[in-house]
Design a protein around this motif. Structure first.
Motif, PDB file in Angstrom:
ATOM      1  N   HIS A  62     -49.694  37.234 -75.383  1.00  0.00           N
ATOM      2  CA  HIS A  62     -49.106  38.128 -74.384  1.00  0.00           C
ATOM      3  C   HIS A  62     -47.676  37.632 -74.156  1.00  0.00           C
ATOM      4  O   HIS A  62     -47.417  36.810 -73.275  1.00  0.00           O
ATOM      5  N   LYS A  64     -45.099  38.935 -72.956  1.00  0.00           N
ATOM      6  CA  LYS A  64     -44.492  39.225 -71.645  1.00  0.00           C
ATOM      7  C   LYS A  64     -44.758  38.086 -70.666  1.00  0.00           C
ATOM      8  O   LYS A  64     -43.895  37.720 -69.864  1.00  0.00           O
ATOM      9  N   GLU A  68     -42.030  35.841 -68.593  1.00  0.00           N
ATOM     10  CA  GLU A  68     -42.092  35.731 -67.130  1.00  0.00           C
ATOM     11  C   GLU A  68     -42.220  34.283 -66.678  1.00  0.00           C
ATOM     12  O   GLU A  68     -41.709  33.902 -65.619  1.00  0.00           O
ATOM     13  N   ASP A  94     -39.492  44.345 -72.483  1.00  0.00           N
ATOM     14  CA  ASP A  94     -39.902  43.138 -71.752  1.00  0.00           C
ATOM     15  C   ASP A  94     -38.692  42.280 -71.393  1.00  0.00           C
ATOM     16  O   ASP A  94     -38.601  41.740 -70.292  1.00  0.00           O
TER      17      ASP A  94
END
Length: 337
Positions: A62, A64, A68, A94
């Motif tokens: 993942h 993303k 983050e 993203d």
């Protein structure tokens, strides 16, 4: 259900146990991925490298989440994540959303720092303000570095190096380069953060470009924001504010939750404040009355020449591994040779 048993051993004191837990960890969802990412901060190089390899080769991905998590505290985490991100195919959306959200976060940090300025001029408040300004700088650097991953020309990396240079000419050239290669909306939002001479002016120029929160004049909103942060240094700075403004902790139930935090530094500081205000939990561990609060340690460390140029977050990291020793007035503490 093996992962649920493993999680508690990922922060075990013994290195071999942490390594065994990481080896057994199955990265199969966002939660287990985040647990592996946190181990990039481990002080063992072997565990840091193993966590990086484990994330890279896991069947579950993942990207993303990786982007983050660049907002998490610790240079080791960020370094590991950037190395991972350079080997992966990150979606442009993203990257754009990361940049946009972090620009909002930059303005939020600035707004908190300006709000605190109006509340008090105590030492702990000044330390928190300095930390918030530093957090804004880290957010900015993260944005540029993530954008550089998507840039095949290498110009974004050139801009990144010049942007944080002390040379004004290099900095001006880097801003001009960003103007040529960045998305127009992102660049316009970022420009006040780069060029405005003061935080107040940056906020005034950015109010129509970014989401800037409003905070109450008593500082309680900022206090709550800092205590709810994923960054343990933010939490420590929030707790430190109570030294200069004891009214911040009136009816604040989050302190009880922080007392049970898995982060020992947060737990100890929250417990100290509760004890000081007569709200000690009967199950609390004992804290020596002579022990120096973490905020005061940071201020003391800053007075030592070799630490004087470090940021509040770096000083906080050093403060957590220091130990106080008491000596009688006639005792020799240090003797040459």
């Amino acid at each position: 259900e093996l992962n649920s048993i493993i999680y508690s051993y990922l922060s075990y004191d013994k290195k071999s146990v942490r390594m065994a837990a990481l080896d057994a960890l199955d990265i199969n969802d966002d939660f287990s991925l985040k647990k592996a990412i946190l181990l990039l901060a481990d002080n063992s190089d072997a565990i840091h490298e193993f966590a990086k390899e484990k994330i890279k080769t896991a069947e579950y991905h993942h990207n993303k989440i990786l982007v983050e998590c660049l907002g998490l505290p610790g240079t080791r985490i960020r370094r590991g994540l950037f190395e991972l991100l350079e080997t992966l195919d990150i979606k442009e959306l993203d990257v754009f959303m990361f940049a946009k959200n972090n620009l909002d976060k930059c303005y939020s940090y600035l707004a908190m720092s300006q709000n605190l300025k109006q509340i008090s001029d105590g030492k702990m408040v000044k330390l928190a303000i300095e930390h918030l300004i530093q957090q804004k700088e880290i957010c900015l650097e993260n944005i540029i570095r993530v954008l550089a991953i998507r840039d095949q020309t290498g110009r974004m990396k050139t801009a990144w190096r010049g942007l944080f240079s002390k040379d004004n000419t290099q900095r001006a050239n880097a801003i001009e380069l960003l103007n040529d290669i960045m998305d127009r909306r992102l660049f316009n939002t970022m420009l006040p953060l780069l060029e405005s001479p003061t935080p107040a002016m940056a906020l005034a120029e950015g109010k129509n470009l970014a989401v800037i929160p409003k905070f109450d004049s008593a500082g309680k909103d900022i206090f709550s924001n800092l205590l709810a942060s994923e960054d343990w240094v933010d939490v420590i700075m929030g707790l430190n504010l109570t030294h200069d403004k004891p009214s911040l902790i009136e009816e604040n139930s989050i302190l009880k939750e922080l007392e049970g935090s898995i982060n020992k530094n947060i737990s100890k500081e929250a417990q100290r404040i509760l004890m000081k205000n007569g709200k000690k939990n009967k199950k609390s561990q004992k804290i020596k009355s002579a022990e120096i609060p973490l905020g005061e340690k940071i201020l003391l460390l800053r007075e030592i020449e070799i630490f004087s140029d470090l940021s509040p977050a770096e000083l906080a990291a050093i403060a957590t591994v220091t130990k106080e020793l008491n000596y009688d007035g006639d005792k020799t503490v240090i003797r040459q040779n």
